[in-house]
Design a protein around this motif. Structure first.
Motif, PDB file in Angstrom:
ATOM      1  N   SER A  63       0.851  -1.191   0.000  1.00 10.39           N
ATOM      2  CA  SER A  63       0.000   0.000   0.000  1.00 10.39           C
ATOM      3  C   SER A  63       0.883   1.235   0.000  1.00 10.39           C
ATOM      4  O   SER A  63       1.855   1.323   0.753  1.00 10.39           O
ATOM      5  CB  SER A  63      -0.895   0.032   1.236  1.00 10.39           C
ATOM      6  OG  SER A  63      -1.739  -1.099   1.261  1.00 10.39           O
ATOM      7  N   SER A  65       0.690   5.733  -0.274  1.00 12.75           N
ATOM      8  CA  SER A  65      -0.211   6.853  -0.078  1.00 12.75           C
ATOM      9  C   SER A  65       0.580   8.155  -0.120  1.00 12.75           C
ATOM     10  O   SER A  65       1.781   8.174   0.123  1.00 12.75           O
ATOM     11  CB  SER A  65      -0.921   6.709   1.268  1.00 12.75           C
ATOM     12  OG  SER A  65      -1.815   7.761   1.475  1.00 12.75           O
ATOM     13  N   ARG A  68      -2.805  14.152  -3.061  1.00  9.33           N
ATOM     14  CA  ARG A  68      -3.754  13.830  -4.137  1.00  9.33           C
ATOM     15  C   ARG A  68      -3.119  14.050  -5.507  1.00  9.33           C
ATOM     16  O   ARG A  68      -2.398  15.017  -5.723  1.00  9.33           O
ATOM     17  CB  ARG A  68      -5.009  14.675  -4.007  1.00  9.33           C
ATOM     18  CG  ARG A  68      -5.818  14.339  -2.788  1.00  9.33           C
ATOM     19  CD  ARG A  68      -7.130  15.134  -2.776  1.00  9.33           C
ATOM     20  NE  ARG A  68      -7.842  14.925  -1.550  1.00  9.33           N
ATOM     21  CZ  ARG A  68      -8.617  13.871  -1.291  1.00  9.33           C
ATOM     22  NH1 ARG A  68      -8.762  12.934  -2.184  1.00  9.33           N
ATOM     23  NH2 ARG A  68      -9.242  13.762  -0.129  1.00  9.33           N
ATOM     24  N   TYR A  93      -6.826   1.667  -6.765  1.00  9.77           N
ATOM     25  CA  TYR A  93      -6.302   3.008  -6.564  1.00  9.77           C
ATOM     26  C   TYR A  93      -7.402   4.021  -6.289  1.00  9.77           C
ATOM     27  O   TYR A  93      -8.568   3.821  -6.606  1.00  9.77           O
ATOM     28  CB  TYR A  93      -5.511   3.457  -7.794  1.00  9.77           C
ATOM     29  CG  TYR A  93      -6.368   3.613  -9.024  1.00  9.77           C
ATOM     30  CD1 TYR A  93      -6.913   4.852  -9.360  1.00  9.77           C
ATOM     31  CD2 TYR A  93      -6.665   2.522  -9.833  1.00  9.77           C
ATOM     32  CE1 TYR A  93      -7.715   5.000 -10.476  1.00  9.77           C
ATOM     33  CE2 TYR A  93      -7.462   2.665 -10.953  1.00  9.77           C
ATOM     34  CZ  TYR A  93      -7.986   3.909 -11.272  1.00  9.77           C
ATOM     35  OH  TYR A  93      -8.791   4.051 -12.369  1.00  9.77           O
ATOM     36  N   ASP A  96      -5.420   9.409  -3.716  1.00  4.15           N
ATOM     37  CA  ASP A  96      -4.387   9.616  -2.699  1.00  4.15           C
ATOM     38  C   ASP A  96      -3.800   8.328  -2.126  1.00  4.15           C
ATOM     39  O   ASP A  96      -2.999   8.360  -1.196  1.00  4.15           O
ATOM     40  CB  ASP A  96      -4.938  10.473  -1.556  1.00  4.15           C
ATOM     41  CG  ASP A  96      -6.076   9.799  -0.808  1.00  4.15           C
ATOM     42  OD1 ASP A  96      -6.630   8.788  -1.322  1.00  4.15           O
ATOM     43  OD2 ASP A  96      -6.436  10.287   0.273  1.00  4.15           O
ATOM     44  N   HIS A  97      -4.180   7.177  -2.674  1.00  2.70           N
ATOM     45  CA  HIS A  97      -3.576   5.917  -2.224  1.00  2.70           C
ATOM     46  C   HIS A  97      -3.801   4.811  -3.257  1.00  2.70           C
ATOM     47  O   HIS A  97      -4.676   4.923  -4.119  1.00  2.70           O
ATOM     48  CB  HIS A  97      -4.112   5.487  -0.853  1.00  2.70           C
ATOM     49  CG  HIS A  97      -5.578   5.158  -0.836  1.00  2.70           C
ATOM     50  ND1 HIS A  97      -6.556   6.114  -0.837  1.00  2.70           N
ATOM     51  CD2 HIS A  97      -6.227   3.966  -0.816  1.00  2.70           C
ATOM     52  CE1 HIS A  97      -7.742   5.544  -0.811  1.00  2.70           C
ATOM     53  NE2 HIS A  97      -7.577   4.227  -0.804  1.00  2.70           N
ATOM     54  N   TRP A 132       4.525   8.843  -3.887  1.00  3.83           N
ATOM     55  CA  TRP A 132       3.957   8.474  -2.598  1.00  3.83           C
ATOM     56  C   TRP A 132       4.928   7.612  -1.813  1.00  3.83           C
ATOM     57  O   TRP A 132       5.860   7.033  -2.366  1.00  3.83           O
ATOM     58  CB  TRP A 132       2.651   7.696  -2.794  1.00  3.83           C
ATOM     59  CG  TRP A 132       1.544   8.481  -3.425  1.00  3.83           C
ATOM     60  CD1 TRP A 132       1.425   9.844  -3.502  1.00  3.83           C
ATOM     61  CD2 TRP A 132       0.382   7.950  -4.053  1.00  3.83           C
ATOM     62  NE1 TRP A 132       0.264  10.187  -4.129  1.00  3.83           N
ATOM     63  CE2 TRP A 132      -0.400   9.044  -4.489  1.00  3.83           C
ATOM     64  CE3 TRP A 132      -0.077   6.676  -4.297  1.00  3.83           C
ATOM     65  CZ2 TRP A 132      -1.624   8.886  -5.137  1.00  3.83           C
ATOM     66  CZ3 TRP A 132      -1.285   6.513  -4.951  1.00  3.83           C
ATOM     67  CH2 TRP A 132      -2.051   7.613  -5.360  1.00  3.83           C
TER      68      TRP A 132
END
Length: 166
Positions: A63, A65, A68, A93, A96-97, A132
């Protein structure tokens, strides 16, 4: 040099002397004087133990993150990653993650986790992934993955291969 199990040469009559022929109706596999062959089998429920130095399959959920980003950018980056690395099972997706699921072949959990932790950063530029950070990682062995799915509390089966919104 021919390798045989201990005792195998004597039971097949090949203890000394030269090689025997492999064609024709010779005594290959014959037994003498009441000699019996012992058969073995694997009982149901016995686990197959793989040698520790052999690669195993690990199910990885990674994961990431951050700030945005346009959904089209995230999707395009994940699709490029999946194209570059067809081992990916599925990606989900949002703006933002994201979550990536795949199978990794590695000697042990440490090796599988190390590869997974490098995946996002190493392919960020080439695949166009957002900048991210990794915020979650789960690495489980194949047996645990299948046990969880069978019991109904594991990750959903990756039937929908590809890149999908959450």
């Amino acid at each position: 040099m021919r390798r045989v199990r201990p005792g195998a040469a004597e039971s097949r009559g090949g203890g000394s002397g030269g090689a025997r022929g492999t064609t024709g109706g010779g005594a290959r596999g014959s037994r003498t004087g009441g000699e019996e062959r012992t058969l073995t089998s694997v009982r149901a429920g016995d686990r197959h133990e793989e040698p520790a130095d052999q690669p195993r399959l690990w199910h990885v959920t990674l994961s990431a993150s951050g700030r945005r980003v346009a959904l089209t950018e995230v999707r395009r980056g994940l699709e490029q990653l999946a194209h570059d690395h067809p081992f990916l099972l599925t990606s989900r997706y949002a703006d933002d993650h994201a979550e990536i699921r795949y199978w990794e072949e590695a000697r042990d959990l440490h090796d599988a986790a190390a590869v997974a932790l490098r995946l996002w950063g190493e392919h960020r530029r080439t695949a166009g992934l957002p900048p991210w950070e990794i915020v979650g990682l789960e690495v489980i062995d194949r047996e645990t993955y299948h046990q969880r799915v069978a019991e109904g509390y594991g990750p959903p089966p990756a039937a929908r291969v590809g890149v999908h919104p959450f």
